[in-house]
Design a protein around this motif. Sequence first.
Motif, PDB file in Angstrom:
ATOM      1  N   TRP A 119       0.824  -1.201   0.000  1.00  0.00           N
ATOM      2  CA  TRP A 119       0.000   0.000   0.000  1.00  0.00           C
ATOM      3  C   TRP A 119       0.868   1.265   0.000  1.00  0.00           C
ATOM      4  O   TRP A 119       0.519   2.264   0.610  1.00  0.00           O
ATOM      5  N   ILE A 122       0.288   3.284  -3.949  1.00  0.00           N
ATOM      6  CA  ILE A 122      -1.028   3.878  -4.231  1.00  0.00           C
ATOM      7  C   ILE A 122      -0.972   5.393  -4.372  1.00  0.00           C
ATOM      8  O   ILE A 122      -1.859   5.995  -4.991  1.00  0.00           O
ATOM      9  N   TRP A 151      -4.990  -1.505  -3.657  1.00  0.00           N
ATOM     10  CA  TRP A 151      -6.422  -1.624  -3.883  1.00  0.00           C
ATOM     11  C   TRP A 151      -6.710  -1.698  -5.375  1.00  0.00           C
ATOM     12  O   TRP A 151      -6.100  -0.974  -6.180  1.00  0.00           O
ATOM     13  N   GLY A 153      -8.997  -1.369  -8.848  1.00  0.00           N
ATOM     14  CA  GLY A 153     -10.029  -0.513  -9.419  1.00  0.00           C
ATOM     15  C   GLY A 153     -11.258  -1.321  -9.782  1.00  0.00           C
ATOM     16  O   GLY A 153     -11.221  -2.543  -9.903  1.00  0.00           O
ATOM     17  N   HIS A 165      -8.195   9.455  -0.728  1.00  0.00           N
ATOM     18  CA  HIS A 165      -7.607   8.790   0.424  1.00  0.00           C
ATOM     19  C   HIS A 165      -7.635   9.751   1.610  1.00  0.00           C
ATOM     20  O   HIS A 165      -7.609  10.967   1.448  1.00  0.00           O
ATOM     21  N   ARG A 172      -6.236   3.523  -7.423  1.00  0.00           N
ATOM     22  CA  ARG A 172      -6.479   2.085  -7.465  1.00  0.00           C
ATOM     23  C   ARG A 172      -6.056   1.580  -8.851  1.00  0.00           C
ATOM     24  O   ARG A 172      -6.148   2.303  -9.838  1.00  0.00           O
ATOM     25  N   TRP A 173      -5.634   0.300  -8.889  1.00  0.00           N
ATOM     26  CA  TRP A 173      -5.048  -0.234 -10.112  1.00  0.00           C
ATOM     27  C   TRP A 173      -5.707  -1.546 -10.519  1.00  0.00           C
ATOM     28  O   TRP A 173      -6.095  -2.350  -9.677  1.00  0.00           O
ATOM     29  N   ARG A 203     -12.392   0.814   3.705  1.00  0.00           N
ATOM     30  CA  ARG A 203     -12.476   0.999   2.259  1.00  0.00           C
ATOM     31  C   ARG A 203     -13.184  -0.199   1.649  1.00  0.00           C
ATOM     32  O   ARG A 203     -12.778  -1.327   1.859  1.00  0.00           O
ATOM     33  N   PHE A 205     -13.125  -1.628  -1.153  1.00  0.00           N
ATOM     34  CA  PHE A 205     -12.424  -1.950  -2.387  1.00  0.00           C
ATOM     35  C   PHE A 205     -11.837  -3.352  -2.261  1.00  0.00           C
ATOM     36  O   PHE A 205     -11.511  -3.797  -1.163  1.00  0.00           O
ATOM     37  N   GLU A 207      -8.864  -5.816  -2.178  1.00  0.00           N
ATOM     38  CA  GLU A 207      -7.458  -5.711  -1.821  1.00  0.00           C
ATOM     39  C   GLU A 207      -6.686  -6.791  -2.572  1.00  0.00           C
ATOM     40  O   GLU A 207      -7.103  -7.950  -2.613  1.00  0.00           O
TER      41      GLU A 207
END
Length: 215
Positions: A119, A122, A151, A153, A165, A172-173, A203, A205, A207
């Motif tokens: 992380w 990011i 995280w 996308g 953030h 995010r990728w 979050r 999202f 991981e």
Amino acid sequence: MVEHDALSATREAYDAAASTYAQLFRGALRDRPLDRAMLSAFAEVVNAGGNGRVADLGCGPGDVTAHLDELGLEAFGVDASPVMIELARQAHPGLRFDVGSMAALDIADGVLGGVLSRWSIIHTPPRELPVIVAEFHRVLAPGGHLLLGFWAGDDPSHPPQVFDHAVAPAYRWSPDHLAAMLRESGLTEVARMVREPQPADRRQFQEVHLLARKA
């Protein structure tokens, strides 16, 4: 200039939030068994290669660096935030922590058995990420391993997706896009773990932990 300004802004933001951040995430691995499993697998493949020297890049207050040390690795931490590094040194005086940038590491070529970037990519502007990936490749020894945490996308057709953030602007990728970027730099994907968001997560999202190996 844009990338330099982004790094400076991120450094200043984490300097300001360092104490709160350290308190908030202290002991966080205890409640994250899948994270611990990936870190254990990373430690095992690194140690199997015979070179246990590992850099934890974006180490923050050093708790994960200390966990890697407990797993038998010769781990040290690097972070752009001087305040974070000072907190890490106070909390883990037996370990090494250095202020530095992932884009220009003060590490010799090919000396590491492993690189952990959890992380920390990011906050990197998308156009700058290939430079950082090239640095990961440069410092790894042949056969060395990289473990990335980030995280994901929502839309794989849009590789970077910016979001707000709590500390600094972040991205995010797409895991596939990031794996392709690694491959172009000579780092071949070995495994990935995708964790779906849980109700208690701050979050919502996915991981992703992405493990790659230098040829």
